[in-house]
Scaffold this active site. Structure first.
Site, PDB file in Angstrom:
ATOM      1  N   LYS A 284       0.848  -1.185   0.000  1.00  0.00           N
ATOM      2  CA  LYS A 284       0.000   0.000   0.000  1.00  0.00           C
ATOM      3  C   LYS A 284       0.879   1.228   0.000  1.00  0.00           C
ATOM      4  CE  LYS A 284      -3.229   0.326   3.377  1.00  0.00           C
ATOM      5  NZ  LYS A 284      -4.415  -0.034   4.132  1.00  0.00           N
ATOM      6  N   HIS A 329     -12.137 -11.587   9.204  1.00  0.00           N
ATOM      7  CA  HIS A 329     -11.820 -10.553   8.202  1.00  0.00           C
ATOM      8  C   HIS A 329     -13.117 -10.023   7.619  1.00  0.00           C
ATOM      9  CE1 HIS A 329      -9.794  -8.444   4.945  1.00  0.00           C
ATOM     10  NE2 HIS A 329      -8.646  -8.698   5.553  1.00  0.00           N
ATOM     11  N   GLY A 330     -13.088  -8.843   7.069  1.00  0.00           N
ATOM     12  CA  GLY A 330     -14.232  -8.304   6.330  1.00  0.00           C
ATOM     13  C   GLY A 330     -14.359  -9.078   5.020  1.00  0.00           C
ATOM     14  N   ASP A 444      16.339  15.464 -25.890  1.00  0.00           N
ATOM     15  CA  ASP A 444      16.597  15.530 -24.445  1.00  0.00           C
ATOM     16  C   ASP A 444      17.826  16.406 -24.195  1.00  0.00           C
ATOM     17  OD1 ASP A 444      16.741  14.964 -21.737  1.00  0.00           O
ATOM     18  OD2 ASP A 444      17.603  12.952 -22.021  1.00  0.00           O
TER      19      ASP A 444
HETATM   20  C1  SPV Z   1      16.383  10.165 -18.235  1.00  0.00           C
HETATM   21  O1  SPV Z   1      15.582   9.224 -18.103  1.00  0.00           O
HETATM   22  O2  SPV Z   1      16.049  11.225 -18.703  1.00  0.00           O
HETATM   23  C2  SPV Z   1      17.751  10.021 -17.749  1.00  0.00           C
HETATM   24  C3  SPV Z   1      18.353   8.698 -17.696  1.00  0.00           C
HETATM   25  O3  SPV Z   1      18.352  11.014 -17.470  1.00  0.00           O
HETATM   26  S1  SPV Z   1      19.161   8.465 -19.182  1.00  0.00           S
HETATM   27  O4  SPV Z   1      18.220   8.611 -20.240  1.00  0.00           O
HETATM   28  O5  SPV Z   1      19.732   7.134 -19.151  1.00  0.00           O
HETATM   29  O6  SPV Z   1      20.204   9.470 -19.274  1.00  0.00           O
HETATM   30 MG    MG Z   2      17.480  12.808 -18.142  1.00  0.00          MG
END
Ligand code: SPV
Ligand code: MG
Length: 672
Positions: A284, A329-330, A444
């Site tokens: 939980k 138990h319930g 990214d």
């Molecule tokens: C992300 O998930 O954005 C990370 C991990 O920073 S990695 O992609 O492996 O860099």
């Molecule tokens: Mg990252």
């Protein structure tokens, strides 16, 4: 509610005991009689009118009952033909006194409170049966089909269970049965006055809905002979030494719990198992109130004889050790994730002859409100923020999975599997820069700004309760980072991980294939210290992520940086690697642990995914983050679906790849 006690019978098989009084006045150990015990129990169950049919020794019975000072109104209905008729005729005579739902019982029946509560508490008509007792030779058997009693009599054996004449009848079922009894009694056929009232019931049972209520393991018996009396007296004596076990995780105690405890305590000496923090956390949440306080609370509730820890969701260990006669138990655990736990309890109990007693789960709105307010507490930022730290203290080894939207947040929150008597679930959520950027179709590279990232965080936090680990990329400029940590802290995030890179950050999984620069150690330390200083609480953890292995800088550099970052105040260290083997991460963890046994270690086994959590934990890692698997598994599925529609000019072919719409609707709770 009204109760009808059928006490007109002669009780000829009882010998001297019934020479001067009706059978229902037979004394039991502890000074009660069968009838005074029934009257006490009926009053305690909320009965306000009790109709007693009399026959032999009617005056003795009346005087006796009036001497008892019964709390309910008592009406006597005399059956003058008690010697030549059966109780079918007494029921016929008593009909005019009955109204609404009734409890119907024979005056020679001894049962414990719980059996009456189970019958009286039924929302439908009900009859006491035992599905596991051997079928009695002479007494009633009930033919059960599905969840309904189809017939009651002494001659049935097929699909039959031992049955006792203790019923709850709804207004409609009472009328149906009594109408049929009326036609029997008015027929002029003397046989029909001497048969069981159940003969009439069996002719109209398809119009009634009588649920069998299983009293196996509990006392519920008729007394027809002195031998029966001796057996029941012995059982009554055993009740006092009966051991009852019940387990709670609850960190709020509401009337539903108190009610259950009261009923469980009525069954015998009650031991309460309190789930340890570890056990609750496993299936939980981290409990709001720690084990020691919860145990103390329960220890002080009336009726609780003893409190013991239960270390897992599974009852097996405690049942094997304590061997209680009864587990309570319930009935809510017949469905849902606790179903396998229940099955295990049933099988362990069967192994030594124990019994499971289930009470209807309380649907009291006050109880639901108390449980809802407890769930809300988990979602509130001030509580949620500190949960990761507490989890590290209680569990030490945790898992987190990526979430980049409300929906993936719900998957991270609600995914569960049952394993070895417990439930496995993720402990936390990772809000990955890679997945957050990818879901927006962006690279990214810290292009998705903090405002947009915080929108994702809020979207996820709004529909979940688990602790959040935020991928803070490089943390940006130190001057910006101090504001970021405050925003995260206010929002209820539990950990921010910043990586030691500077300049244009690229995803680590590119490694040295692209140009990436590792941050200067001192400068990164200053960023960590500034972040720590900016915090208002000590709950948001700042984790320093080391890119030395990613950028080919070697193990020594990684270790040197790890020690420097912890000295600068980092609450945790993440070691990253893009090797397909876990070796360098495992080596780092072991070497780091030689110098620092405490600071939590985090890793992301994406490229070295063959490693198991157990291998990582045993090397000293504490948090294993599955950083991108939801995005990576969803993307090809969506691509295939889109291509299938294009190819076939229809959505029919991709239907089998899709989650049924009903299920996706259920994934989203209407009210959190
Ligand atoms: C992300 O998930 O954005 C990370 C991990 O920073 S990695 O992609 O492996 O860099
Ligand atoms: Mg990252």
């Amino acid at each position: 509610m009204t109760a009808l006690i059928l006490a007109s019978g002669v009780g000829s098989r009882m010998g001297d005991i019934t020479a001067q009084r009706p059978k229902c006045m037979t004394p039991l150990p502890d000074g009660e009689t069968i009838l005074s015990r029934q009257l006490r129990q009926l009053c305690a169950a909320g009965t306000d009118k009790i109709v007693i049919t009399t026959g032999a020794f009617a005056d003795v019975l009346r005087d006796y009952v009036s001497s008892l000072g019964v709390a309910a109104e008592v009406i006597f209905v005399h059956n003058p033909d008690f010697e030549t008729t059966n109780y079918i005729y007494s029921m016929f005579l008593a009909e005019k006194e009955l109204d609404g739902d009734i409890l119907l019982l024979h005056g020679d029946l001894v049962f414990e409170d719980t059996v009456l509560q189970m019958i009286a508490g039924s929302s439908t008509s009900a009859m006491a049966v035992s599905t596991t007792r051997p079928l009695p030779e002479k007494d009633f058997k009930a033919v059960i089909s599905g969840d309904t009693v189809r017939a009651v009599g002494i001659d049935f054996t097929k699909n039959a269970a031992a049955a006792m004449p203790l019923y709850r009848l709804t207004d409609a079922d009472r009328r149906t049965w009594l109408t049929q009894i009326g036609s029997y009694c008015r027929s002029g056929d003397s046989q029909k006055l001497r048969c069981y009232a159940e003969n009439a019931l069996n002719e109209v049972s398809d119009k009634c809905s009588i649920r069998p209520v299983d009293f196996t393991g509990l006392l519920c018996a008729e007394i027809d002979t002195p031998d029966d009396l001796a057996a029941v007296s012995a059982e009554l004596a055993c009740l006092k030494s009966r051991r009852v076990y019940m387990c709670f995780s609850a960190d709020v105690i509401h009337s539903g719990h108190i009610n259950m405890i009261r009923r469980a305590a009525a069954l015998g000496r009650l031991t309460i198992g309190i789930m340890t923090d570890r056990a609750v956390t496993a299936y939980k949440h981290l409990p709001l109130v720690a084990y020691a306080d919860r145990a103390e609370l329960f220890r002080n509730i009336n009726g609780v004889a003893e409190v013991v820890p239960q270390d897992t969701l599974s009852y097996r260990d405690n049942l094997t050790r304590l061997k209680p006669d009864i587990v309570v138990h319930g009935d809510d655990w017949r469905k849902g994730f606790q179903q396998p736990v229940r099955e295990e309890v049933v099988s362990v109990l069967a192994g030594y002859g124990g019994k499971l007693v289930e009470f209807p789960y309380s649907d009291d709105p006050a109880v639901s409100a108390a449980e809802r307010s407890m769930r809300c507490a988990h979602a509130l930022p001030d509580y949620r923020r500190g949960v990761l730290r507490k989890l590290l203290d209680t569990k030490r080894n945790l898992t987190a999975i990526e979430a980049h939207s409300g929906l993936t947040g719900l998957i991270a929150e609600n995914s569960r599997v049952y394993e070895n008597g417990t439930v496995r679930q993720f402990d936390a959520m990772w809000i990955s820069s890679l997945c957050d950027s990818t879901s927006r179709g962006k690279p990214d590279i810290e292009l998705v700004d903090m405002t947009a990232r915080m929108r994702t965080v809020n979207e996820i936090m709004e529909v979940t309760t688990k602790p959040v680990i935020f991928d803070g990329d490089t943390g940006g400029l130190t001057e910006h980072f101090v504001y970021t940590v405050r925003t995260l802290e206010r929002t209820g995030v539990s950990m921010v991980i910043i990586e030691d890179k500077s300049g244009l950050k690229k995803n680590s999984l590119f490694g040295t294939e692209v140009e990436q620069v590792q941050a200067d150690t001192e400068e990164f330390c200053r960023k960590i210290s500034a972040g720590k200083k900016a915090l208002k609480t000590d709950e948001l953890m700042i984790c320093a992520r080391i890119e030395s292995l990613i950028l080919g800088m070697g193990m020594d550099d990684a270790l040197r940086r790890a020690l420097a970052y912890t000295a600068a105040g980092a609450d945790a260290i993440m070691i990253h690697s893009r090797s397909s083997s876990p070796d360098e991460v495992l080596t780092f963890a072991r070497l780091f642990r030689e110098q620092d046994g405490f600071t939590p270690l985090v890793c992301v086994p994406t490229s070295y995914s063959s490693v198991t959590e157990e291998e990582l934990y045993s090397a000293g890692i504490n948090i294993v983050i599955y950083a991108n698997q939801l995005t990576r598994s969803a993307f090809p599925a969506m691509q295939q679906t889109a291509e299938s529609i294009l190819r076939t000019h229809s959505a029919a072919e991709c239907e089998e790849m899709c989650m049924p719409f009903r299920e996706i609707i259920r994934l989203i709770p209407e009210e959190y």
